[in-house]
Design a protein around this motif. Structure first.
Motif, PDB file in Angstrom:
ATOM      1  N   PRO A  43       0.845  -1.251  -0.054  1.00 39.33           N
ATOM      2  CA  PRO A  43       0.104   0.022   0.084  1.00 39.33           C
ATOM      3  C   PRO A  43       0.882   1.331   0.136  1.00 39.33           C
ATOM      4  N   TRP A  44       2.038   1.206   0.364  1.00 36.28           N
ATOM      5  CA  TRP A  44       2.961   2.200   0.256  1.00 36.28           C
ATOM      6  C   TRP A  44       3.485   2.613  -0.902  1.00 36.28           C
ATOM      7  N   SER A  45       3.636   1.573  -1.981  1.00 34.98           N
ATOM      8  CA  SER A  45       4.367   1.721  -3.199  1.00 34.98           C
ATOM      9  C   SER A  45       3.351   2.247  -4.389  1.00 34.98           C
ATOM     10  N   PHE A  46       4.593   3.203  -5.047  1.00 34.79           N
ATOM     11  CA  PHE A  46       3.858   4.054  -6.120  1.00 34.79           C
ATOM     12  C   PHE A  46       2.936   5.072  -5.768  1.00 34.79           C
ATOM     13  N   LYS A  47       2.977   5.406  -4.513  1.00 37.08           N
ATOM     14  CA  LYS A  47       2.198   6.336  -3.887  1.00 37.08           C
ATOM     15  C   LYS A  47       2.110   7.715  -4.556  1.00 37.08           C
ATOM     16  N   SER A  48       3.511   8.411  -4.934  1.00 33.32           N
ATOM     17  CA  SER A  48       3.655   9.640  -5.120  1.00 33.32           C
ATOM     18  C   SER A  48       2.995   9.776  -6.801  1.00 33.32           C
ATOM     19  N   VAL A  49       2.682   8.864  -7.292  1.00 33.21           N
ATOM     20  CA  VAL A  49       2.214   9.118  -8.760  1.00 33.21           C
ATOM     21  C   VAL A  49       0.989   8.402  -9.073  1.00 33.21           C
ATOM     22  N   ARG A  50       0.561   7.531  -8.322  1.00 38.26           N
ATOM     23  CA  ARG A  50      -0.544   6.548  -8.539  1.00 38.26           C
ATOM     24  C   ARG A  50      -2.008   7.117  -8.945  1.00 38.26           C
ATOM     25  N   LYS A  51      -2.076   8.582  -8.278  1.00 42.03           N
ATOM     26  CA  LYS A  51      -3.351   9.198  -8.655  1.00 42.03           C
ATOM     27  C   LYS A  51      -3.465   9.473  -9.933  1.00 42.03           C
ATOM     28  N   PHE A  52      -2.494   9.397 -10.784  1.00 49.66           N
ATOM     29  CA  PHE A  52      -2.465   9.806 -12.261  1.00 49.66           C
ATOM     30  C   PHE A  52      -2.398   8.469 -13.069  1.00 49.66           C
ATOM     31  N   VAL A  53      -2.545   7.168 -12.428  1.00 49.39           N
ATOM     32  CA  VAL A  53      -3.029   5.926 -13.061  1.00 49.39           C
ATOM     33  C   VAL A  53      -4.067   5.118 -12.514  1.00 49.39           C
ATOM     34  N   LYS A  54      -4.713   6.020 -11.815  1.00 47.09           N
ATOM     35  CA  LYS A  54      -6.136   5.341 -10.897  1.00 47.09           C
ATOM     36  C   LYS A  54      -6.952   4.795 -11.975  1.00 47.09           C
ATOM     37  N   ASN A  55      -6.916   4.971 -13.358  1.00 47.07           N
ATOM     38  CA  ASN A  55      -7.882   4.139 -14.342  1.00 47.07           C
ATOM     39  C   ASN A  55      -7.306   2.683 -14.264  1.00 47.07           C
ATOM     40  N   ALA A  56      -5.930   2.389 -14.242  1.00 44.47           N
ATOM     41  CA  ALA A  56      -5.568   1.241 -14.475  1.00 44.47           C
ATOM     42  C   ALA A  56      -6.073   0.166 -13.444  1.00 44.47           C
ATOM     43  N   ILE A  57      -5.860  -1.119 -13.794  1.00 49.56           N
ATOM     44  CA  ILE A  57      -6.336  -2.117 -12.807  1.00 49.56           C
ATOM     45  C   ILE A  57      -5.221  -2.581 -12.019  1.00 49.56           C
ATOM     46  N   TRP A  58      -5.435  -2.351 -10.602  1.00 50.02           N
ATOM     47  CA  TRP A  58      -4.390  -2.396  -9.550  1.00 50.02           C
ATOM     48  C   TRP A  58      -4.465  -3.780  -8.907  1.00 50.02           C
ATOM     49  N   PHE A  59      -3.403  -4.464  -8.977  1.00 47.82           N
ATOM     50  CA  PHE A  59      -3.288  -5.795  -8.109  1.00 47.82           C
ATOM     51  C   PHE A  59      -3.139  -5.339  -6.629  1.00 47.82           C
ATOM     52  N   LEU A  60      -4.118  -5.578  -5.652  1.00 44.68           N
ATOM     53  CA  LEU A  60      -3.809  -5.026  -4.300  1.00 44.68           C
ATOM     54  C   LEU A  60      -3.991  -6.186  -3.301  1.00 44.68           C
ATOM     55  N   PRO A  61      -3.441  -5.618  -2.023  1.00 46.06           N
ATOM     56  CA  PRO A  61      -3.663  -6.660  -0.707  1.00 46.06           C
ATOM     57  C   PRO A  61      -4.976  -6.469  -0.168  1.00 46.06           C
ATOM     58  N   ASP A  62      -5.655  -5.480  -0.216  1.00 48.88           N
ATOM     59  CA  ASP A  62      -6.989  -5.127   0.141  1.00 48.88           C
ATOM     60  C   ASP A  62      -7.475  -3.606  -0.444  1.00 48.88           C
ATOM     61  N   MET A  63      -8.583  -3.399  -0.209  1.00 50.41           N
ATOM     62  CA  MET A  63      -9.130  -2.179  -0.396  1.00 50.41           C
ATOM     63  C   MET A  63      -8.893  -0.819   0.363  1.00 50.41           C
ATOM     64  N   ASP A  64      -8.893  -1.257   1.617  1.00 50.85           N
ATOM     65  CA  ASP A  64      -8.517   0.031   2.585  1.00 50.85           C
ATOM     66  C   ASP A  64      -9.610   0.946   2.322  1.00 50.85           C
ATOM     67  N   SER A  65     -10.882   0.836   2.391  1.00 49.36           N
ATOM     68  CA  SER A  65     -11.876   1.819   2.177  1.00 49.36           C
ATOM     69  C   SER A  65     -12.129   2.748   3.396  1.00 49.36           C
ATOM     70  N   THR A  66     -11.002   2.693   4.297  1.00 46.69           N
ATOM     71  CA  THR A  66     -11.152   3.637   5.474  1.00 46.69           C
ATOM     72  C   THR A  66     -10.492   4.890   4.913  1.00 46.69           C
ATOM     73  N   GLY A  67      -9.816   4.782   3.739  1.00 46.88           N
ATOM     74  CA  GLY A  67      -9.102   6.034   3.235  1.00 46.88           C
ATOM     75  C   GLY A  67      -7.713   6.344   3.696  1.00 46.88           C
ATOM     76  N   ASN A  68      -7.098   5.484   4.598  1.00 45.81           N
ATOM     77  CA  ASN A  68      -5.775   5.802   5.169  1.00 45.81           C
ATOM     78  C   ASN A  68      -4.672   5.545   4.297  1.00 45.81           C
TER      79      ASN A  68
END
Length: 507
Positions: free
Chosen positions: A245-270
């Protein structure tokens, strides 16, 4: 005793032996000398063959073999012609349409959901791929640095190494891939259902200096978004393995349309901003387990030793959603049949966790800093029934697997009520426990990454889940291509209503 006359003819037996020696000498003299590599180095390439009985489940061992025996894969990139960027994208779009028309009207095809899934793997510069793998390989033995919360850096990289396991399988020769009927790598972009971006974001985050990492992230972002296929779909058919969840954090808002492989969704927004991740678009993948597999035979052998009712070993204090841990510790410490231990790093900590899980019926799995925890998958492969206390947790492959058959789900509110959690566990009968343990032995194969990737392993289930997403991916891509100014924004299933009804009721 009479002595043999030296002039007596030599016996036929001695002549035969001398003849054999002479023949062997001549054969050795005129045979080509073996090379140094074939004389002193045992080839390891057979370890990547599905016909071999050797399957590697260790990230470190698999990476060692991969880097030292595999030649670098170079994609056959088709050069799209056009007068400018727009022309190149339009030409690619036409080629894709021509290819899709063939598949739509093929009487044997059920496009776009037909198998195998066709994946184009980008041939990114080495600094995004091989160089980062070598960086880990050359430093993990000597590096003992920890994160701010005390977790070993290299162990975290191993837990989140899904980018390596998927990439290593995709670029292997098709003849060496058990999954070739489910997913294939294509060399022509117009044939691809999906585009895979092999950038090792977790390794770069943890092993590069902060500014160096940010610079590499910016370079990767520019390289990715400059690709014609990305421009055509704005990344909606591109896969980004950003599992930590810490990786690619500085630019990932620009690639949010892509399909991400994640450990969870963390819908808390943290960890993820609203609108960046949601189940319709992204895929949850399991952590790499830290403990060894306890298979059906192991479960049978350890059955009589499982005298602990509930076991937990890990960090007792966490941030964000993980604050539930301190409440649970306060409630469960010193309770009969319960073992609560502060986790430690290293081989000793691993051995203690494995012993504790194999001696327990239930394993507590509360939320960590994020809703998910690698402990869940350690419990599964240990044959210890997970008791999940994480209200925002999303689980891997839930479109295929039914976790109710192997785990218990309890809300944070119920779990912290005095005496209720233990009272609930004691109501679970021996028959149900045994059935869930048998299901754990059956399910464990779904969480063991390996090379070669195995049928029904996590790599296999990843592409089965992605096959189910293809229709929606194409829907959103085509909708994007035809909307006009003033149209509605792309719709998503980003549901955030609180879940209040799906946890197990406690007595």
């Amino acid at each position: 005793m009479a002595l043999r006359n030296p002039k007596t003819p030599i016996s036929s037996t001695i002549l035969f032996i001398l003849s054999l020696i002479l023949i062997l000498f001549i054969f050795t003299l005129f045979s080509p000398s073996p090379s140094l590599s074939s004389s002193f180095i045992t080839p390891k390439s057979h370890l990547f063959s599905p016909s071999s009985s050797s399957i590697e489940y260790s990230f470190v061992s698999s990476l060692e073999i991969f880097l030292t025996t595999k030649g670098k894969f170079k994609n056959v990139v088709k050069q799209f012609k056009g007068n400018d960027d727009v022309g190149i994208v339009q030409n690619l779009d036409k080629l894709i349409w021509d290819y899709e028309i063939e598949r739509i009207y093929d009487k044997d095809s059920i496009f776009p959901v037909s198998l195998p899934v066709k994946v184009y793997v980008y041939d990114m510069p080495d600094k995004f791929t091989y160089d980062l793998l070598w960086l880990f390989h050359n430093s993990y033995r000597e590096t003992s640095n920890l994160t701010s919360n005390g977790s070993p850096v290299h162990r975290l990289i191993e837990q989140h190494s899904i980018d390596y396991w998927l990439w290593a399988d995709l670029i292997a020769p098709e003849s060496e891939r058990p999954l070739k009927k489910l997913v294939v790598r294509v060399d022509r972009q117009e044939e691809a259902d999906l585009f895979y971006i092999p950038f090792f974001t977790t390794i770069s985050f943890f092993l590069l200096e902060k500014q160096q990492c940010k610079a590499l992230y910016r370079e990767a972002f520019k390289w990715i978004t400059d690709q014609p296929a990305w421009k055509r779909s704005q990344g909606r058919d591109h896969i980004m393995p950003v599992h930590h969840p810490w990786s690619f954090k500085s630019v990932r808002k620009f690639v949010k349309n892509a399909i991400w492989f994640l450990p969870d969704m963390d819908s808390t927004g943290n960890w993820y901003k609203p609108g960046q991740v949601y189940l319709e678009k992204d895929l949850i993948l399991p952590y790499v387990p830290n403990l060894e597999l306890c298979d059906a035979q192991c479960l049978s052998e350890t059955q009589s030793k499982r005298t602990t009712l509930l076991f937990f070993r890990g960090r007792l204090k966490r941030n964000a959603g993980g604050k539930i841990r301190s409440k649970l510790v306060s409630e469960l410490t010193n309770a009969e049949g319960v073992v609560i231990e502060e986790g430690t790093a290293g081989d000793a900590g691993k051995a203690a966790a494995q012993s504790g899980m194999r001696n327990s019926i239930f394993c507590l799995d509360p939320a960590g800093d994020t809703p998910s925890s690698a402990r869940l998958f350690d419990a599964i492969v240990s044959g210890c029934i997970p008791v999940i206390v994480s209200d925002e947790l999303e689980l891997p492959f839930e479109g295929i697997l039914d976790y109710r058959k192997i785990a218990l789900f309890v809300s944070s509110e119920d779990a912290t009520q005095p005496g209720q959690l233990l009272a609930y566990l004691k109501t679970i009968g021996a028959t149900q426990i045994r059935e869930m343990q048998m299901n754990l032995a059956k399910y464990s194969r779904h969480f063991l990454y390996s090379h070669p990737a195995q049928l029904l392993g996590p790599e296999d289930l990843t592409w089965r889940m992605m096959a189910g997403k293809l229709v929606n991916i194409k829907l959103h891509t085509r909708r994007l291509q035809r909307v006009v100014k003033g149209s509605r924004s792309i719709c998503t299933c980003d549901c955030r209503r609180p879940n209040t009804s799906n946890s197990s009721p406690l007595p």
